[in-house]
Design a protein around this motif. Structure first.
Motif, short mmCIF file in Angstrom:
data_model
loop_
_atom_site.label_atom_id
_atom_site.label_comp_id
_atom_site.label_asym_id
_atom_site.label_seq_id
_atom_site.Cartn_x
_atom_site.Cartn_y
_atom_site.Cartn_z
N TRP A 1 -7.80 -4.59 11.77
CA TRP A 1 -7.31 -4.14 10.47
C TRP A 1 -5.82 -4.38 10.28
O TRP A 1 -5.37 -4.66 9.18
CB TRP A 1 -7.59 -2.64 10.33
N GLU A 2 -5.02 -4.29 11.35
CA GLU A 2 -3.56 -4.28 11.22
C GLU A 2 -2.99 -5.44 10.40
O GLU A 2 -1.99 -5.29 9.72
CB GLU A 2 -2.91 -4.24 12.59
N ASP A 3 -3.65 -6.57 10.44
CA ASP A 3 -3.14 -7.73 9.68
C ASP A 3 -3.12 -7.45 8.18
O ASP A 3 -2.34 -8.06 7.45
CB ASP A 3 -4.01 -8.96 9.95
N THR A 4 -3.97 -6.55 7.70
CA THR A 4 -4.05 -6.32 6.25
C THR A 4 -2.92 -5.43 5.74
O THR A 4 -2.73 -5.34 4.54
CB THR A 4 -5.40 -5.69 5.88
N PHE A 5 -2.15 -4.77 6.60
CA PHE A 5 -1.05 -3.95 6.15
C PHE A 5 0.21 -4.77 5.88
O PHE A 5 1.19 -4.28 5.36
CB PHE A 5 -0.72 -2.85 7.17
N LYS A 6 0.19 -6.03 6.26
CA LYS A 6 1.40 -6.86 6.12
C LYS A 6 1.58 -7.33 4.70
O LYS A 6 0.66 -7.51 3.96
CB LYS A 6 1.31 -8.06 7.07
N MET B 1 0.83 -1.18 0.00
CA MET B 1 0.00 0.00 0.00
C MET B 1 0.87 1.24 0.00
O MET B 1 1.90 1.29 0.64
CB MET B 1 -0.88 0.03 1.26
N PHE B 2 0.38 2.27 -0.70
CA PHE B 2 1.07 3.54 -0.72
C PHE B 2 0.83 4.27 0.59
O PHE B 2 -0.17 4.06 1.27
CB PHE B 2 0.58 4.40 -1.89
N GLU B 3 1.76 5.16 0.92
CA GLU B 3 1.64 5.90 2.16
C GLU B 3 0.37 6.75 2.19
O GLU B 3 -0.30 6.88 3.22
CB GLU B 3 2.87 6.80 2.36
N SER B 4 0.00 7.33 1.05
CA SER B 4 -1.21 8.16 1.00
C SER B 4 -2.47 7.31 1.23
O SER B 4 -3.42 7.77 1.87
CB SER B 4 -1.32 8.88 -0.35
N GLU B 5 -2.46 6.07 0.76
CA GLU B 5 -3.60 5.17 1.00
C GLU B 5 -3.69 4.81 2.48
O GLU B 5 -4.79 4.78 3.05
CB GLU B 5 -3.47 3.88 0.18
N ILE B 6 -2.54 4.54 3.08
CA ILE B 6 -2.52 4.21 4.51
C ILE B 6 -3.03 5.40 5.33
O ILE B 6 -3.82 5.22 6.25
CB ILE B 6 -1.09 3.79 4.95
N ARG B 7 -2.61 6.60 4.97
CA ARG B 7 -3.06 7.80 5.68
C ARG B 7 -4.58 7.97 5.52
O ARG B 7 -5.29 8.26 6.49
CB ARG B 7 -2.33 9.03 5.15
N ALA B 8 -5.09 7.78 4.31
CA ALA B 8 -6.54 7.90 4.07
C ALA B 8 -7.32 6.86 4.87
O ALA B 8 -8.38 7.15 5.43
CB ALA B 8 -6.83 7.76 2.58
N ILE B 9 -6.76 5.66 4.94
CA ILE B 9 -7.42 4.59 5.71
C ILE B 9 -7.44 4.94 7.19
O ILE B 9 -8.45 4.78 7.87
CB ILE B 9 -6.73 3.23 5.45
N CYS B 10 -6.33 5.46 7.70
CA CYS B 10 -6.28 5.84 9.12
C CYS B 10 -7.29 6.95 9.44
O CYS B 10 -7.98 6.89 10.46
CB CYS B 10 -4.86 6.28 9.51
N ILE B 11 -7.40 7.94 8.56
CA ILE B 11 -8.38 9.01 8.76
C ILE B 11 -9.79 8.44 8.72
O ILE B 11 -10.63 8.77 9.57
CB ILE B 11 -8.19 10.14 7.70
N ALA B 12 -10.05 7.57 7.74
CA ALA B 12 -11.38 6.96 7.64
C ALA B 12 -11.70 6.13 8.88
O ALA B 12 -12.85 6.10 9.34
CB ALA B 12 -11.46 6.10 6.38
N GLN B 13 -10.69 5.46 9.44
CA GLN B 13 -10.93 4.67 10.65
C GLN B 13 -11.33 5.57 11.82
O GLN B 13 -12.23 5.24 12.58
CB GLN B 13 -9.69 3.85 11.00
#
Length: 195
Positions: A190-195, A1-13
């Motif tokens: 969710w954390e398992d999906t970032f691996k 995942m791109f950093e911008s996607e991870i950031r968007a996911i964290c905000i959405a969470q």
């Protein structure tokens, strides 16, 4: 995942949990902290004014919390890597979104509309009037009550309408509290999906 996607996911969470939680808290407060004192202590004319102001003010905060909570959980469902996670976020999104149709299709033609109708009756001698709804979209600023709800409003006191409104409103805070918990459960997994 791109950093911008991870950031968007964290905000959405964060939004997916907090938006329905804040809405739930405010709705709980309306039913359990605003209505009880006004129905206990306010005379009918003051009660009518206070209920109407509280009811109309809610239209300013409900849509942003419901829409942002719904969209955030739907976004998270889309990006979920597992079926279980996806359906958990879908459930949170649907529970949060359910407030809109329930409000528009049930509350407005019934208890909300009855309250507005009763307020107009009580404040008529002060020149207070409210226009009839035009079109299909209800508004807190126009009459929306079905004929049966108007008839009921004419047969009861404003206090009875406010109490009924508070009891029905309690169901909405419960649904969004469950939505916030559901979103939080999914986020904790969710954390398992970032691996």
């Amino acid at each position: 995942m791109f950093e911008s996607e991870i950031r968007a996911i964290c905000i959405a969470q964060v939004v997916g949990i907090t938006a329905p939680a804040i809405y739930s808290s405010l709705t709980f407060s309306y039913s359990n902290m605003v209505v009880p004192p006004i129905v206990t202590h306010a005379p009918p004319r003051l009660l009518a004014k206070q209920w109407l102001q509280a009811y109309q003010y809610a239209s300013k905060f409900v849509p942003p919390f419901i829409i942002s909570g719904t969209l955030s959980n739907a976004f998270l469902a889309y990006f979920s890597k597992t079926r279980t996670l996806r359906w958990t976020y879908v459930a949170a999104a649907l529970m949060t979104w359910s407030i809109i149709p329930v409000t528009l299709l049930y509350f407005e033609p019934n208890v909300n509309g009855a309250g507005k109708w009763k307020v107009q009756q009580i404040l008529e001698d002060e020149g207070y009037t409210m226009e009839e709804k035009k079109g299909i979209i209800p508004s807190p600023l126009v009459h929306t009550a079905r004929p049966e709800a108007r008839k009921w409003a004419e047969s009861v006191e404003m206090r009875d309408i406010a109490i009924r409104w508070a009891k029905l409103n309690a169901g909405r805070w419960v649904v969004t509290a469950i939505a916030a918990i559901t979103s939080a459960v999914a986020t904790c997994n969710w954390e398992d999906t970032f691996k």
